[in-house]
Design a protein around this motif. Structure first.
Motif, PDB file in Angstrom:
ATOM      1  N   PRO A  82       0.968  -1.037  -0.025  1.00 30.53           N
ATOM      2  CA  PRO A  82      -0.158   0.271   0.271  1.00 30.53           C
ATOM      3  C   PRO A  82       0.464   1.227   0.382  1.00 30.53           C
ATOM      4  N   HIS A  83       1.550   1.915   1.114  1.00 32.62           N
ATOM      5  CA  HIS A  83       2.892   2.409   0.590  1.00 32.62           C
ATOM      6  C   HIS A  83       2.397   2.715  -0.200  1.00 32.62           C
ATOM      7  N   ARG A  84       3.489   2.131  -1.263  1.00 28.20           N
ATOM      8  CA  ARG A  84       3.901   1.870  -2.865  1.00 28.20           C
ATOM      9  C   ARG A  84       3.513   2.596  -3.620  1.00 28.20           C
ATOM     10  N   VAL A  85       1.847   2.016  -3.449  1.00 27.99           N
ATOM     11  CA  VAL A  85       0.848   2.587  -4.182  1.00 27.99           C
ATOM     12  C   VAL A  85       0.405   4.184  -3.979  1.00 27.99           C
ATOM     13  N   VAL A  86       0.483   4.230  -2.676  1.00 27.37           N
ATOM     14  CA  VAL A  86       0.276   5.576  -2.057  1.00 27.37           C
ATOM     15  C   VAL A  86       1.041   6.257  -3.251  1.00 27.37           C
ATOM     16  N   LEU A  87       2.286   6.261  -2.992  1.00 26.63           N
ATOM     17  CA  LEU A  87       3.866   6.901  -3.402  1.00 26.63           C
ATOM     18  C   LEU A  87       3.361   6.857  -4.910  1.00 26.63           C
ATOM     19  N   GLU A  88       3.316   5.591  -5.808  1.00 26.88           N
ATOM     20  CA  GLU A  88       3.119   6.352  -7.406  1.00 26.88           C
ATOM     21  C   GLU A  88       1.796   7.073  -7.833  1.00 26.88           C
ATOM     22  N   THR A  89       0.908   6.692  -6.998  1.00 28.62           N
ATOM     23  CA  THR A  89      -0.474   7.996  -7.333  1.00 28.62           C
ATOM     24  C   THR A  89      -0.190   9.217  -7.073  1.00 28.62           C
ATOM     25  N   LEU A  90       0.419   9.608  -5.461  1.00 29.59           N
ATOM     26  CA  LEU A  90       1.285  10.918  -5.663  1.00 29.59           C
ATOM     27  C   LEU A  90       2.511  11.487  -7.165  1.00 29.59           C
ATOM     28  N   TYR A  91       3.295  10.532  -7.282  1.00 29.36           N
ATOM     29  CA  TYR A  91       3.800  10.828  -8.552  1.00 29.36           C
ATOM     30  C   TYR A  91       3.309  10.967  -8.916  1.00 29.36           C
ATOM     31  N   ARG A  92       2.066  10.156  -9.753  1.00 29.53           N
ATOM     32  CA  ARG A  92       2.255  10.718 -10.646  1.00 29.53           C
ATOM     33  C   ARG A  92       0.623  11.360 -10.923  1.00 29.53           C
ATOM     34  N   THR A  93      -0.179  11.992  -9.725  1.00 27.06           N
ATOM     35  CA  THR A  93      -1.294  13.013 -10.031  1.00 27.06           C
ATOM     36  C   THR A  93      -0.962  13.766  -9.585  1.00 27.06           C
ATOM     37  N   VAL A  94       0.523  14.100  -8.755  1.00 29.52           N
ATOM     38  CA  VAL A  94      -0.159  15.647  -8.227  1.00 29.52           C
ATOM     39  C   VAL A  94       1.770  16.866  -8.366  1.00 29.52           C
ATOM     40  N   PRO A  95       0.979  17.065  -9.751  1.00 27.76           N
ATOM     41  CA  PRO A  95       2.242  18.180 -10.309  1.00 27.76           C
ATOM     42  C   PRO A  95       3.035  19.264  -9.901  1.00 27.76           C
ATOM     43  N   CYS A  96       3.894  19.512  -9.937  1.00 26.30           N
ATOM     44  CA  CYS A  96       4.685  20.948  -9.577  1.00 26.30           C
ATOM     45  C   CYS A  96       3.756  21.831  -9.644  1.00 26.30           C
ATOM     46  N   GLY A  97       3.217  23.311  -8.566  1.00 19.92           N
ATOM     47  CA  GLY A  97       2.247  23.954  -8.061  1.00 19.92           C
ATOM     48  C   GLY A  97       0.983  23.706  -7.465  1.00 19.92           C
ATOM     49  N   GLU A  98       0.688  22.226  -7.108  1.00 21.68           N
ATOM     50  CA  GLU A  98      -0.358  21.539  -7.037  1.00 21.68           C
ATOM     51  C   GLU A  98      -0.210  20.642  -5.135  1.00 21.68           C
ATOM     52  N   THR A  99      -1.320  20.388  -5.069  1.00 20.82           N
ATOM     53  CA  THR A  99      -1.022  20.145  -3.768  1.00 20.82           C
ATOM     54  C   THR A  99      -2.438  19.158  -3.161  1.00 20.82           C
ATOM     55  N   VAL A 100      -2.380  17.919  -2.948  1.00 18.83           N
ATOM     56  CA  VAL A 100      -3.705  17.334  -2.378  1.00 18.83           C
ATOM     57  C   VAL A 100      -3.746  16.800  -1.188  1.00 18.83           C
ATOM     58  N   THR A 101      -4.473  16.646  -0.485  1.00 17.46           N
ATOM     59  CA  THR A 101      -4.973  16.236   0.826  1.00 17.46           C
ATOM     60  C   THR A 101      -4.126  15.175   1.293  1.00 17.46           C
ATOM     61  N   TYR A 102      -4.004  15.151   2.002  1.00 15.36           N
ATOM     62  CA  TYR A 102      -3.921  13.573   2.628  1.00 15.36           C
ATOM     63  C   TYR A 102      -5.301  12.841   2.835  1.00 15.36           C
ATOM     64  N   GLY A 103      -5.877  13.234   2.881  1.00 14.16           N
ATOM     65  CA  GLY A 103      -7.578  12.368   2.633  1.00 14.16           C
ATOM     66  C   GLY A 103      -7.746  12.543   1.316  1.00 14.16           C
ATOM     67  N   ARG A 104      -7.507  13.043   0.640  1.00 12.85           N
ATOM     68  CA  ARG A 104      -7.975  12.871  -0.922  1.00 12.85           C
ATOM     69  C   ARG A 104      -6.622  12.117  -1.159  1.00 12.85           C
ATOM     70  N   LEU A 105      -5.791  11.745  -1.162  1.00 12.00           N
ATOM     71  CA  LEU A 105      -4.668  11.716  -1.856  1.00 12.00           C
ATOM     72  C   LEU A 105      -4.818   9.736  -1.345  1.00 12.00           C
ATOM     73  N   ALA A 106      -5.775   9.655   0.283  1.00 11.75           N
ATOM     74  CA  ALA A 106      -5.548   8.468   0.460  1.00 11.75           C
ATOM     75  C   ALA A 106      -7.142   7.904  -0.753  1.00 11.75           C
ATOM     76  N   GLN A 107      -7.839   8.152  -0.787  1.00 10.74           N
ATOM     77  CA  GLN A 107      -9.423   8.224  -1.802  1.00 10.74           C
ATOM     78  C   GLN A 107      -9.209   7.779  -3.106  1.00 10.74           C
ATOM     79  N   ARG A 108      -7.722   9.085  -3.762  1.00  8.98           N
ATOM     80  CA  ARG A 108      -7.270   8.731  -4.914  1.00  8.98           C
ATOM     81  C   ARG A 108      -6.537   7.569  -5.051  1.00  8.98           C
ATOM     82  N   SER A 109      -5.929   7.057  -4.187  1.00 10.09           N
ATOM     83  CA  SER A 109      -4.385   5.504  -3.942  1.00 10.09           C
ATOM     84  C   SER A 109      -5.986   4.452  -4.367  1.00 10.09           C
ATOM     85  N   GLY A 110      -7.197   4.492  -3.737  1.00 11.36           N
ATOM     86  CA  GLY A 110      -8.147   2.877  -3.715  1.00 11.36           C
ATOM     87  C   GLY A 110      -7.069   2.486  -2.803  1.00 11.36           C
TER      88      GLY A 110
END
Length: 183
Positions: A82-110
């Motif tokens: 799961p750690h890798r899935v969450v990190l890969e989701t962050l890497y792929r979906t949050v570009p420079c200049g944008e942020t995501v909340t902890y909760g939204r990243l949890a949802q987005r990762s599945g």
């Protein structure tokens, strides 16, 4: 260098923590450390001039504000499950200049779908995963923020100063009078 070994490159940095130590393999960057003492004693230094230059040049361009992303290959060997899935989701979906909340990243990762836990617990779990990110800066855990502010970043005041510095560099936070980064 064999594909199984990690070799180290020291990268100058304007961050409050000073130079970074970057662990590289034939596949790419496997780890980024803020503290040189976290590298094992006697760890091999990278002796391939092209690889050393590539890592140093990309970090230098990023820290100078000349590049929005590091654009280095990633070796995910120090992450799994799961750690890798969450990190890969962050890497792929949050570009420079944008942020995501902890909760939204949890949802987005599945990762937390179907798991009987509260959204707050999922967000806190993602926060712990960000704190254990072996690929800091490259896999941008500094872009993960709390629903009501910056949230944490590692341990202590200096770590939070690093998060602020990176988010200012990327244009998410406005520079303050004491900003010492590129204009």
């Amino acid at each position: 260098m064999s594909s199984g070994s990690i070799e180290w490159v020291t990268v100058l940095s304007p961050l409050p923590t000073g130079p970074l130590t970057v662990g590289v393999t034939e596949l790419g960057v496997a780890t980024v450390q803020f503290t040189p003492e976290s590298v094992p004693d006697g760890a091999p230094r990278c002796a391939e001039p092209h690889r050393v230059a590539q890592v140093r040049d990309r970090f230098a361009a990023y820290f100078a504000g000349a590049a929005r992303e590091l654009a280095l290959p990633v070796d995910w060997r120090l992450t799994n499950g799961p750690h890798r899935v969450v990190l890969e989701t962050l890497y792929r979906t949050v570009p420079c200049g944008e942020t995501v909340t902890y909760g939204r990243l949890a949802q987005r990762s599945g990762v937390f779908e179907g798991v009987a836990q509260s959204p707050g617990l999922a967000a806190r779990t993602v926060g712990q995963m960000m704190g254990a990110n072996p690929l800091a800066v490259l896999v941008p855990c500094h872009r993960v923020v709390a629903a009501d502010g910056l949230g944490g970043f590692g341990n202590g005041r200096v770590a939070l100063d690093v998060k602020r510095w990176l988010l200012t560099l990327e244009g998410w936070l406005a520079p303050t009078l004491d900003w010492d980064g590129p204009s």
